[in-house]
Design a protein around this motif. Sequence first.
Motif, PDB file in Angstrom:
ATOM      1  N   ALA A   1     -27.341 -11.278   8.515  1.00 43.21           N
ATOM      2  CA  ALA A   1     -28.301 -12.382   8.441  1.00 43.21           C
ATOM      3  C   ALA A   1     -27.982 -13.439   9.491  1.00 43.21           C
ATOM      4  CB  ALA A   1     -28.287 -12.992   7.045  1.00 43.21           C
ATOM      5  N   VAL A   2     -26.698 -13.729   9.687  1.00 44.50           N
ATOM      6  CA  VAL A   2     -26.308 -14.707  10.707  1.00 44.50           C
ATOM      7  C   VAL A   2     -26.664 -14.193  12.097  1.00 44.50           C
ATOM      8  CG1 VAL A   2     -24.348 -15.868  11.782  1.00 44.50           C
ATOM      9  CG2 VAL A   2     -24.499 -15.746   9.300  1.00 44.50           C
ATOM     10  N   GLN A   3     -26.424 -12.923  12.340  1.00 41.78           N
ATOM     11  CA  GLN A   3     -26.783 -12.338  13.635  1.00 41.78           C
ATOM     12  C   GLN A   3     -28.288 -12.420  13.877  1.00 41.78           C
ATOM     13  OE1 GLN A   3     -25.160  -8.394  13.191  1.00 41.78           O
ATOM     14  NE2 GLN A   3     -23.042  -9.069  13.519  1.00 41.78           N
ATOM     15  N   ARG A   4     -29.047 -12.173  12.848  1.00 44.21           N
ATOM     16  CA  ARG A   4     -30.513 -12.287  12.951  1.00 44.21           C
ATOM     17  C   ARG A   4     -30.919 -13.729  13.232  1.00 44.21           C
ATOM     18  NH1 ARG A   4     -35.715 -11.297  13.684  1.00 44.21           N
ATOM     19  NH2 ARG A   4     -37.104 -11.618  11.926  1.00 44.21           N
ATOM     20  N   LEU A   5     -30.264 -14.673  12.574  1.00 45.38           N
ATOM     21  CA  LEU A   5     -30.608 -16.078  12.754  1.00 45.38           C
ATOM     22  C   LEU A   5     -30.300 -16.548  14.174  1.00 45.38           C
ATOM     23  CD1 LEU A   5     -31.720 -18.533  11.178  1.00 45.38           C
ATOM     24  CD2 LEU A   5     -29.346 -19.223  10.819  1.00 45.38           C
ATOM     25  N   GLU A   6     -29.281 -16.012  14.781  1.00 44.00           N
ATOM     26  CA  GLU A   6     -28.954 -16.398  16.158  1.00 44.00           C
ATOM     27  C   GLU A   6     -30.110 -16.059  17.100  1.00 44.00           C
ATOM     28  OE1 GLU A   6     -25.318 -14.300  16.730  1.00 44.00           O
ATOM     29  OE2 GLU A   6     -24.076 -15.848  15.766  1.00 44.00           O
ATOM     30  N   LYS A   7     -30.740 -14.916  16.879  1.00 42.50           N
ATOM     31  CA  LYS A   7     -31.906 -14.545  17.692  1.00 42.50           C
ATOM     32  C   LYS A   7     -33.109 -15.437  17.364  1.00 42.50           C
ATOM     33  CE  LYS A   7     -30.444  -9.717  18.089  1.00 42.50           C
ATOM     34  NZ  LYS A   7     -30.789  -8.303  17.798  1.00 42.50           N
ATOM     35  N   ILE A   8     -33.267 -15.738  16.082  1.00 38.75           N
ATOM     36  CA  ILE A   8     -34.372 -16.607  15.667  1.00 38.75           C
ATOM     37  C   ILE A   8     -34.238 -17.984  16.304  1.00 38.75           C
ATOM     38  CG2 ILE A   8     -35.325 -17.841  13.673  1.00 38.75           C
ATOM     39  CD1 ILE A   8     -34.707 -15.325  12.007  1.00 38.75           C
ATOM     40  N   ALA A   9     -33.024 -18.507  16.334  1.00 35.59           N
ATOM     41  CA  ALA A   9     -32.793 -19.829  16.930  1.00 35.59           C
ATOM     42  C   ALA A   9     -33.226 -19.848  18.390  1.00 35.59           C
ATOM     43  CB  ALA A   9     -31.324 -20.211  16.797  1.00 35.59           C
ATOM     44  N   GLY A  10     -32.986 -18.755  19.098  1.00 39.05           N
ATOM     45  CA  GLY A  10     -33.429 -18.677  20.487  1.00 39.05           C
ATOM     46  C   GLY A  10     -34.935 -18.740  20.609  1.00 39.05           C
ATOM     47  N   SER A  11     -35.634 -18.037  19.730  1.00 44.37           N
ATOM     48  CA  SER A  11     -37.096 -18.064  19.745  1.00 44.37           C
ATOM     49  C   SER A  11     -37.629 -19.457  19.449  1.00 44.37           C
ATOM     50  CB  SER A  11     -37.649 -17.065  18.717  1.00 44.37           C
ATOM     51  OG  SER A  11     -37.306 -15.741  19.061  1.00 44.37           O
ATOM     52  N   ILE A  12     -37.005 -20.143  18.491  1.00 43.56           N
ATOM     53  CA  ILE A  12     -37.442 -21.491  18.142  1.00 43.56           C
ATOM     54  C   ILE A  12     -37.165 -22.458  19.297  1.00 43.56           C
ATOM     55  CG2 ILE A  12     -37.026 -23.443  16.584  1.00 43.56           C
ATOM     56  CD1 ILE A  12     -36.444 -21.343  14.398  1.00 43.56           C
ATOM     57  N   SER A  13     -36.016 -22.330  19.924  1.00 44.25           N
ATOM     58  CA  SER A  13     -35.665 -23.212  21.040  1.00 44.25           C
ATOM     59  C   SER A  13     -36.663 -23.068  22.182  1.00 44.25           C
ATOM     60  CB  SER A  13     -34.253 -22.900  21.538  1.00 44.25           C
ATOM     61  OG  SER A  13     -33.283 -23.216  20.551  1.00 44.25           O
ATOM     62  N   ARG A  14     -37.149 -21.850  22.388  1.00 39.97           N
ATOM     63  CA  ARG A  14     -38.117 -21.590  23.459  1.00 39.97           C
ATOM     64  C   ARG A  14     -39.551 -21.827  22.998  1.00 39.97           C
ATOM     65  NH1 ARG A  14     -34.300 -17.472  24.058  1.00 39.97           N
ATOM     66  NH2 ARG A  14     -35.565 -16.001  22.846  1.00 39.97           N
ATOM     67  N   ARG A  15     -39.703 -22.231  21.713  1.00 40.01           N
ATOM     68  CA  ARG A  15     -41.023 -22.495  21.123  1.00 40.01           C
ATOM     69  C   ARG A  15     -41.943 -21.282  21.274  1.00 40.01           C
ATOM     70  NH1 ARG A  15     -37.904 -26.036  19.834  1.00 40.01           N
ATOM     71  NH2 ARG A  15     -38.391 -28.262  19.663  1.00 40.01           N
ATOM     72  N   GLN A  16     -41.381 -20.123  20.988  1.00 42.40           N
ATOM     73  CA  GLN A  16     -42.154 -18.895  21.086  1.00 42.40           C
ATOM     74  C   GLN A  16     -43.100 -18.751  19.895  1.00 42.40           C
ATOM     75  OE1 GLN A  16     -39.116 -15.851  21.421  1.00 42.40           O
ATOM     76  NE2 GLN A  16     -39.204 -15.896  23.654  1.00 42.40           N
ATOM     77  N   LYS A  17     -44.160 -18.002  20.102  1.00 40.58           N
ATOM     78  CA  LYS A  17     -45.083 -17.663  19.028  1.00 40.58           C
ATOM     79  C   LYS A  17     -44.695 -16.285  18.500  1.00 40.58           C
ATOM     80  CE  LYS A  17     -48.913 -20.424  20.811  1.00 40.58           C
ATOM     81  NZ  LYS A  17     -50.348 -20.450  21.195  1.00 40.58           N
ATOM     82  N   VAL A  18     -44.387 -16.237  17.211  1.00 46.70           N
ATOM     83  CA  VAL A  18     -43.895 -14.998  16.600  1.00 46.70           C
ATOM     84  C   VAL A  18     -44.589 -14.816  15.253  1.00 46.70           C
ATOM     85  CG1 VAL A  18     -41.892 -13.721  15.774  1.00 46.70           C
ATOM     86  CG2 VAL A  18     -41.635 -15.339  17.676  1.00 46.70           C
ATOM     87  N   ARG A  19     -45.166 -13.659  15.050  1.00 52.42           N
ATOM     88  CA  ARG A  19     -45.760 -13.335  13.751  1.00 52.42           C
ATOM     89  C   ARG A  19     -45.230 -11.987  13.290  1.00 52.42           C
ATOM     90  NH1 ARG A  19     -50.098 -16.703  12.531  1.00 52.42           N
ATOM     91  NH2 ARG A  19     -49.884 -15.848  10.447  1.00 52.42           N
ATOM     92  N   VAL A  20     -45.385 -11.697  12.021  1.00 51.03           N
ATOM     93  CA  VAL A  20     -44.945 -10.432  11.461  1.00 51.03           C
ATOM     94  C   VAL A  20     -46.130  -9.731  10.815  1.00 51.03           C
ATOM     95  CG1 VAL A  20     -42.611 -11.275  11.063  1.00 51.03           C
ATOM     96  CG2 VAL A  20     -44.312 -11.471   9.243  1.00 51.03           C
ATOM     97  N   ARG A  21     -46.012  -8.437  10.692  1.00 49.36           N
ATOM     98  CA  ARG A  21     -47.042  -7.648  10.026  1.00 49.36           C
ATOM     99  C   ARG A  21     -46.612  -7.395   8.588  1.00 49.36           C
ATOM    100  NH1 ARG A  21     -48.935  -1.448  11.473  1.00 49.36           N
ATOM    101  NH2 ARG A  21     -50.750  -1.383  10.079  1.00 49.36           N
ATOM    102  N   GLU A  22     -47.459  -7.715   7.649  1.00 44.97           N
ATOM    103  CA  GLU A  22     -47.159  -7.529   6.227  1.00 44.97           C
ATOM    104  C   GLU A  22     -48.058  -6.425   5.677  1.00 44.97           C
ATOM    105  OE1 GLU A  22     -45.623 -11.927   4.904  1.00 44.97           O
ATOM    106  OE2 GLU A  22     -47.788 -11.670   5.193  1.00 44.97           O
ATOM    107  N   ILE A  23     -47.502  -5.225   5.598  1.00 48.03           N
ATOM    108  CA  ILE A  23     -48.283  -4.052   5.224  1.00 48.03           C
ATOM    109  C   ILE A  23     -48.780  -4.147   3.777  1.00 48.03           C
ATOM    110  CG2 ILE A  23     -48.218  -1.540   4.969  1.00 48.03           C
ATOM    111  CD1 ILE A  23     -46.099  -1.476   7.165  1.00 48.03           C
TER     112      ILE A  23
END
Length: 255
Positions: free
Chosen positions: A138-160
């Motif tokens: 979970a921490v490893q995943r959050l490190e990538k998420i923090a990068g996306s937030i810092s770059r103000r990226q647009k990210v969505r997920v697919r909910e089947i």
Amino acid sequence: MVTIYYLSATGNSLYMARKLEQLLTEPVQLRSIAQALEEKDFKPSGTVGFVLPLHFFSLPLLAEEFLQKLDLSEAEYTFGIVTAGFHYISDACHELSTRVQQAGGRLEAFFYVDMVSVYLPLNDLPAQPVIDRRLQKAVQRLEKIAGSISRRQKVRVREIFAWPSRFMHRLVQKQPEKLDAEFLAGAACTGCGLCERICPKQNIRLEDNRPQWQHDCTQCLACLHACPQACIELGQRTKGRRRYHHPEIAIKDLL
């Protein structure tokens, strides 16, 4: 300024919010949703984030109550992080996007982080080595998420499975007064009052040194997991099952 609203019964979401604060290279303000409701903190600006657990296949009922009162017209970038034991049956992204839009904002990014399922009526906790591995991932995943937030990226997920998740969540929304009907405190209860203090809805009162639930419950299970005697049960389904809080979050941090 980044304002992060969090809701946490056992510490998973609070830990992720605190870790995200460390990872972001800009000023961050952490706000408990329960505290924000009490203080009527409803109009943030700048970057606004939500770190929430998955409840009943969607957003926690208390988070929904908060979002109904929120004004996001001055938010410049809004993101959501939902922690879960298993996120594939969920409509939390759709639900948060809808409610952010109703509040005058736009959900720019959304992320799931799988951690540990603590909903004991469904299943017991996994073995400790499994818990340790999941928290590390979970921490490893959050490190990538923090990068996306810092770059103000647009990210969505697919909910089947969004539609059946939404249907099941709506059933819970229609009968919240029944969610605490099966809570009980066993003979080992000492009347310490911790359950009363930790409840984010102030739904528990001590009467004759025994907890009494007041039928305004979200079934977050904070009381059950925090009880020092492990004597609070939700019917018969939780008996003999281990209690949990995140190893780096103290009970006092959840009060």
